[in-house]
Design an enzyme around this catalytic site. Sequence first.
Site, PDB file in Angstrom:
ATOM      1  N   LYS A 120       3.707  -7.299  11.980  1.00 18.69           N
ATOM      2  CA  LYS A 120       3.004  -7.503  10.709  1.00 18.69           C
ATOM      3  C   LYS A 120       3.266  -8.893  10.136  1.00 18.69           C
ATOM      4  CE  LYS A 120       1.821  -5.326   6.393  1.00 18.69           C
ATOM      5  NZ  LYS A 120       1.452  -4.079   5.769  1.00 18.69           N
ATOM      6  N   ARG A 126      -1.431   4.438  13.718  1.00 16.44           N
ATOM      7  CA  ARG A 126      -0.569   3.749  14.680  1.00 16.44           C
ATOM      8  C   ARG A 126      -1.078   3.991  16.082  1.00 16.44           C
ATOM      9  NH1 ARG A 126       4.091   8.034  14.252  1.00 16.44           N
ATOM     10  NH2 ARG A 126       4.516   7.139  12.232  1.00 16.44           N
ATOM     11  N   ARG A 164       0.849  -1.197   0.000  1.00 15.12           N
ATOM     12  CA  ARG A 164       0.000   0.000   0.000  1.00 15.12           C
ATOM     13  C   ARG A 164       0.880   1.240   0.000  1.00 15.12           C
ATOM     14  NH1 ARG A 164      -2.499   1.088   4.610  1.00 15.12           N
ATOM     15  NH2 ARG A 164      -3.752   2.682   3.627  1.00 15.12           N
TER      16      ARG A 164
HETATM   17  C1  BTN Z   1       0.500  -3.920   2.299  1.00 14.24           C
HETATM   18  O1  BTN Z   1       0.363  -4.322   3.452  1.00 14.24           O
HETATM   19  O2  BTN Z   1       1.124  -2.882   2.038  1.00 14.24           O
HETATM   20  C2  BTN Z   1      -0.118  -4.730   1.188  1.00 14.24           C
HETATM   21  C3  BTN Z   1       0.832  -5.771   0.689  1.00 14.24           C
HETATM   22  C4  BTN Z   1       0.287  -6.604  -0.452  1.00 14.24           C
HETATM   23  C5  BTN Z   1       1.346  -7.510  -1.052  1.00 14.24           C
HETATM   24  C6  BTN Z   1       0.756  -8.463  -2.052  1.00 14.24           C
HETATM   25  S1  BTN Z   1       1.873  -9.755  -2.467  1.00 14.24           S
HETATM   26  C7  BTN Z   1       0.820 -10.260  -3.754  1.00 14.24           C
HETATM   27  C8  BTN Z   1       0.314  -8.991  -4.417  1.00 14.24           C
HETATM   28  N1  BTN Z   1       1.240  -8.509  -5.416  1.00 14.24           N
HETATM   29  C9  BTN Z   1       1.794  -7.336  -5.098  1.00 14.24           C
HETATM   30  O3  BTN Z   1       2.617  -6.726  -5.777  1.00 14.24           O
HETATM   31  N2  BTN Z   1       1.293  -6.939  -3.914  1.00 14.24           N
HETATM   32  C10 BTN Z   1       0.337  -7.859  -3.387  1.00 14.24           C
END
Ligand code: BTN
Length: 323
Positions: free
Chosen positions: A182, A320, A117
């Site tokens: 996390k 947070r 994100r």
């Molecule tokens: C976050 O917490 O920031 C979200 C992370 C999401 C990661 C997943 S891995 C599979 C899919 N492909 C990506 O490039 N991102 C999501």
Amino acid sequence: MDVKQLLDILSDGEFHSGEDLGVQLGITRAAVWKRLQYLAVLDIPVEASRARGYRILGGMNLLNRDQIISTTSPDARALLGNLMCLHEVESTNTFLLNSGSCGDVCLAERQTAGRGRRGRQWFSPYGRNLYLSVRWHFDQGVTALEGLSLAVGALLAEVLDQIGVANIQLKWPNDLLCGGNKLGGILIEVGGDLTGECVVVVGVGLNIFMSDVLRDDESAKINQPWTDLKRQGFSASRNDLCGAILSSLLPALSNYPAEGFARYRDRWESRCAYLNQPIKVILPTGSCEGVLLGVDGQGALRVATKENELLFSGGEISLRSAL
Ligand code: BTN
């Protein structure tokens, strides 16, 4: 460099001589050696013995399409499109945003440009975690999808519960936490007509078997304390976990326009991190402090400030604890 076939052989954890590997792969011993060296670049530890050859100690649990499909429930299988298990891809989300059909699923052993994100990178080492994306088509526009990323978080937490990983908390909007660290995250991306027929890609990243020691450049990609399923006692197959996730996720996506977030709100709130605690909401334009009250019927964050109750929604916000 194509090391997929080499890994397929070495994933059994047994020793294989350089000569045998060359014969099985149809390449020279020098080419085998080059491929073995590349495994080190992928952070895959290969043990070499002059007498016995090469092995990956403990073996590797590689993604296996047939195994995933066989552990996916019949209901979900009926909704599943093309299931792809890739060796390497830029990002499973990008892959499915660019092409595919409703119900397609993309998994990869490694992402070279995994995305999180708010424009962040998602650390995606080879074979250790889960990088899974599902493409779904909706024809009611994005308003019918409000709360979807929270709903996916609740579903994932429930799947993990079922396989014995308890006490997963959800941090708004869609972080999975365990013991405050996390464990995973969800990235939902939308293409097409946002007011009508749109394409949604639901991306899930879950830490499973992270290395005990990360290099500095790897740690830099993870900007917060993390954990993984192994550290929570998980030792089952990544493929079975994928099957369990798809069994839950595909029917949920199919039913979401009819059911909406209402079906998930209580389930999400029962796992809400920092519920009734002081928090700080960080916005692109500044920050605000208050007490986290939960979420509303659309998945927006409810915060009681000194003056009033505020609602927050949108991708650029994070929060947070202010304890
Ligand atoms: C976050 O917490 O920031 C979200 C992370 C999401 C990661 C997943 S891995 C599979 C899919 N492909 C990506 O490039 N991102 C999501």
